[in-house]
Design a protein around this motif. Structure first.
Motif, PDB file in Angstrom:
ATOM      1  N   UNK A 130       0.800  -1.228   0.000  1.00  0.00           N
ATOM      2  CA  UNK A 130       0.000   0.000   0.000  1.00  0.00           C
ATOM      3  C   UNK A 130       0.832   1.277   0.000  1.00  0.00           C
ATOM      4  N   UNK A 131       2.140   1.152   0.235  1.00  0.00           N
ATOM      5  CA  UNK A 131       2.997   2.327   0.352  1.00  0.00           C
ATOM      6  C   UNK A 131       3.423   2.841  -1.017  1.00  0.00           C
ATOM      7  N   UNK A 132       3.766   4.098  -1.068  1.00  0.00           N
ATOM      8  CA  UNK A 132       4.284   4.690  -2.297  1.00  0.00           C
ATOM      9  C   UNK A 132       5.565   3.984  -2.708  1.00  0.00           C
ATOM     10  N   UNK A 133       5.677   3.680  -3.999  1.00  0.00           N
ATOM     11  CA  UNK A 133       6.843   2.958  -4.498  1.00  0.00           C
ATOM     12  C   UNK A 133       8.077   3.848  -4.412  1.00  0.00           C
ATOM     13  N   UNK A 134       9.150   3.289  -3.837  1.00  0.00           N
ATOM     14  CA  UNK A 134      10.424   4.004  -3.767  1.00  0.00           C
ATOM     15  C   UNK A 134      11.395   3.398  -4.775  1.00  0.00           C
ATOM     16  N   UNK A 135      12.365   4.193  -5.181  1.00  0.00           N
ATOM     17  CA  UNK A 135      13.246   3.787  -6.268  1.00  0.00           C
ATOM     18  C   UNK A 135      14.697   3.719  -5.808  1.00  0.00           C
ATOM     19  N   UNK A 136      15.462   2.781  -6.384  1.00  0.00           N
ATOM     20  CA  UNK A 136      16.854   2.598  -5.966  1.00  0.00           C
ATOM     21  C   UNK A 136      17.732   3.762  -6.411  1.00  0.00           C
ATOM     22  N   UNK A 137      18.871   3.879  -5.793  1.00  0.00           N
ATOM     23  CA  UNK A 137      19.814   4.931  -6.159  1.00  0.00           C
ATOM     24  C   UNK A 137      20.156   4.843  -7.644  1.00  0.00           C
ATOM     25  N   UNK A 139      18.156   5.531 -10.082  1.00  0.00           N
ATOM     26  CA  UNK A 139      16.965   5.322 -10.911  1.00  0.00           C
ATOM     27  C   UNK A 139      15.818   6.171 -10.372  1.00  0.00           C
ATOM     28  N   UNK A 140      14.986   6.670 -11.277  1.00  0.00           N
ATOM     29  CA  UNK A 140      13.866   7.516 -10.898  1.00  0.00           C
ATOM     30  C   UNK A 140      12.553   6.894 -11.360  1.00  0.00           C
ATOM     31  N   UNK A 141      11.464   7.468 -10.861  1.00  0.00           N
ATOM     32  CA  UNK A 141      10.167   6.960 -11.306  1.00  0.00           C
ATOM     33  C   UNK A 141       9.968   7.202 -12.797  1.00  0.00           C
ATOM     34  N   UNK A 142      10.559   8.272 -13.322  1.00  0.00           N
ATOM     35  CA  UNK A 142      10.471   8.537 -14.757  1.00  0.00           C
ATOM     36  C   UNK A 142      11.188   7.451 -15.563  1.00  0.00           C
ATOM     37  N   UNK A 143      12.337   6.976 -15.041  1.00  0.00           N
ATOM     38  CA  UNK A 143      13.056   5.885 -15.711  1.00  0.00           C
ATOM     39  C   UNK A 143      12.182   4.642 -15.799  1.00  0.00           C
ATOM     40  N   UNK A 144      11.471   4.355 -14.716  1.00  0.00           N
ATOM     41  CA  UNK A 144      10.614   3.169 -14.698  1.00  0.00           C
ATOM     42  C   UNK A 144       9.488   3.291 -15.710  1.00  0.00           C
ATOM     43  N   UNK A 145       8.861   4.450 -15.773  1.00  0.00           N
ATOM     44  CA  UNK A 145       7.742   4.649 -16.692  1.00  0.00           C
ATOM     45  C   UNK A 145       8.202   4.530 -18.136  1.00  0.00           C
ATOM     46  N   UNK A 146       9.428   4.975 -18.418  1.00  0.00           N
ATOM     47  CA  UNK A 146       9.948   4.936 -19.796  1.00  0.00           C
ATOM     48  C   UNK A 146      10.430   3.552 -20.217  1.00  0.00           C
ATOM     49  N   UNK A 147      10.750   2.679 -19.271  1.00  0.00           N
ATOM     50  CA  UNK A 147      11.411   1.416 -19.597  1.00  0.00           C
ATOM     51  C   UNK A 147      10.506   0.539 -20.471  1.00  0.00           C
ATOM     52  N   UNK A 148      11.071  -0.016 -21.534  1.00  0.00           N
ATOM     53  CA  UNK A 148      10.289  -0.741 -22.533  1.00  0.00           C
ATOM     54  C   UNK A 148       9.908  -2.142 -22.051  1.00  0.00           C
ATOM     55  N   UNK A 149       8.659  -2.523 -22.328  1.00  0.00           N
ATOM     56  CA  UNK A 149       8.156  -3.863 -22.024  1.00  0.00           C
ATOM     57  C   UNK A 149       7.422  -4.403 -23.250  1.00  0.00           C
ATOM     58  N   UNK A 150       7.510  -5.717 -23.474  1.00  0.00           N
ATOM     59  CA  UNK A 150       6.838  -6.365 -24.604  1.00  0.00           C
ATOM     60  C   UNK A 150       6.167  -7.641 -24.137  1.00  0.00           C
ATOM     61  N   UNK A 151       4.884  -7.801 -24.480  1.00  0.00           N
ATOM     62  CA  UNK A 151       4.191  -9.079 -24.259  1.00  0.00           C
ATOM     63  C   UNK A 151       4.029  -9.769 -25.602  1.00  0.00           C
ATOM     64  N   UNK A 152       4.662 -10.925 -25.760  1.00  0.00           N
ATOM     65  CA  UNK A 152       4.552 -11.665 -27.010  1.00  0.00           C
ATOM     66  C   UNK A 152       3.248 -12.454 -27.018  1.00  0.00           C
ATOM     67  N   UNK A 153       2.733 -12.733 -28.233  1.00  0.00           N
ATOM     68  CA  UNK A 153       1.469 -13.458 -28.397  1.00  0.00           C
ATOM     69  C   UNK A 153       0.485 -13.068 -27.294  1.00  0.00           C
ATOM     70  N   UNK A 154       0.101 -11.805 -27.284  1.00  0.00           N
ATOM     71  CA  UNK A 154      -0.485 -11.200 -26.090  1.00  0.00           C
ATOM     72  C   UNK A 154      -1.933 -11.586 -25.805  1.00  0.00           C
ATOM     73  N   UNK A 155      -2.646 -12.204 -26.757  1.00  0.00           N
ATOM     74  CA  UNK A 155      -4.045 -12.520 -26.472  1.00  0.00           C
ATOM     75  C   UNK A 155      -4.810 -11.271 -26.072  1.00  0.00           C
ATOM     76  N   UNK A 156      -5.424 -11.300 -24.900  1.00  0.00           N
ATOM     77  CA  UNK A 156      -6.160 -10.150 -24.391  1.00  0.00           C
ATOM     78  C   UNK A 156      -5.290  -9.245 -23.520  1.00  0.00           C
ATOM     79  N   UNK A 157      -3.983  -9.471 -23.574  1.00  0.00           N
ATOM     80  CA  UNK A 157      -2.959  -8.654 -22.903  1.00  0.00           C
ATOM     81  C   UNK A 157      -3.002  -8.717 -21.381  1.00  0.00           C
TER      82      UNK A 157
END
Length: 327
Positions: A130-137, A139-157
């Motif tokens: 339930x706590x606000x997410x904290x980030x390691x030295x 790295x920032x929350x902006x870095x996390x939001x920008x980081x690329x993710x891919x779901x292969x054969x995603x179906x309904x995702x």
């Protein structure tokens, strides 16, 4: 747009015909002044008549009005259809608890610690942090939001967004969602209070996630799930719905980042007639087009590479063959 498990295409059409067209668009085959849509890529609907064949594009008319209940999540389909798609397309969807466990592995590596978003329980459930997410030295929350993710054969995702468990149909409360995009939007909401700034970073989050799928009905469901997820998080943050302009832009992003593809070849999914549903025997695939062409054109375009967009380029570059990214 009130939504349960099954998103109503009629409601989307009522909201805006342009919004529904955006969710149906295929950017690989569309030309500058002409829209081409994703196509069915399944024979499940051929009994419904013209417009429902394997290679027919999915038109708004085929999924609204009297046809408003044609497309539905897999869990709501009848047993015979589910069984046939398992046999024909190896279509087996993943329970949310498995999606969560695998997504946690990604975040464990990114954050360098466990239990960032939730703790997995022995009963296939999870307890949300339930706590606000904290980030390691470093790295920032902006870095996390920008980081690329891919779901292969995603179906309904289900790995990207977890509005419901795709195997049981159970709705998942917003605060307990576990998708890769869900996590990014949670981080945006925890760190941004201004609506304009929130929209900016939500768009960044959507541009950073990708997915591809063979069958057109699944792909549309995945795109709809992402759009409704955007609405859910905006409502939770600001107590109102986003304006239509924002919805259209999210739909535009989603139509690029979730696309129709044969994952073994990086091309439009077009199996040969005698092997129309066996993904494993990919050497026997022919590359017929999902729209009519002359014989010469078919010979010339035996394989159409799927195209995606590079949002990070300045200016953004569209029509990038997915194949070159693998290399």
């Amino acid at each position: 747009m009130p939504c349960g498990i099954d998103v109503s295409e009629d409601n989307i059409l009522k909201k805006s015909p342009e919004l529904l067209n955006a969710l149906l668009k295929d950017h690989t085959t569309s030309k500058k002044d002409e829209q081409c849509n994703i196509f069915w890529a399944t024979s499940d609907y051929e009994s419904l008549g013209d417009g429902f064949g394997y290679y027919d594009q999915i038109s708004p008319e085929c999924i609204t009005g009297d046809n408003g209940n044609v497309i539905m999540p897999r869990v709501l389909k009848n047993y015979d259809t589910q069984r046939d798609r398992i046999r024909g397309m190896a279509e087996v969807f993943t329970p949310s608890w498995v999606c969560n466990a695998q997504n946690n592995l990604i975040d464990n590596a990114w954050f360098g610690r466990e239990g960032v978003f939730n703790i997995e329980n022995v009963d296939h459930a999870w307890t949300t942090n339930p706590d606000k997410i904290t980030f390691p030295d470093g790295k920032t929350w902006q870095d996390y939001v920008r980081d690329t993710r891919l779901e292969i054969t995603c179906g309904e995702a289900p790995y990207l967004v977890s509005r419901y468990d795709t195997t049981t149909g159970e709705m998942i409360p917003l605060e307990n969602r576990i998708g890769l995009l869900d996590r990014k939007l949670r981080v945006v909401s925890e760190n941004v209070d201004n609506s304009g700034e929130w929209l900016k970073w939500a768009q960044v989050a959507f541009k950073s996630i990708y997915g591809f799928e063979w069958q057109g009905d699944n792909l549309l469901l995945a795109r709809e799930n992402l759009l409704i997820t955007f609405i859910d998080y905006y409502r939770a943050k600001f107590g109102r719905d986003p304006v239509l302009k924002s919805l259209k832009y999210i739909a535009y992003i989603v139509s690029w980042n979730l696309w129709q593809m044969d994952g073994l070849k990086g091309t439009i999914p077009n199996p040969s007639e005698d092997n129309s549903s066996n993904l494993l025997e990919s050497d026997n695939h022919s590359q017929m087009l999902p729209f009519e062409e002359s014989d010469n054109e078919i010979d010339r375009k035996k394989s159409i590479d799927c195209l995606i967009r590079d949002w990070d380029a300045r200016p953004p570059k569209n029509k990038i063959p997915f194949k070159i990214l693998i290399k």
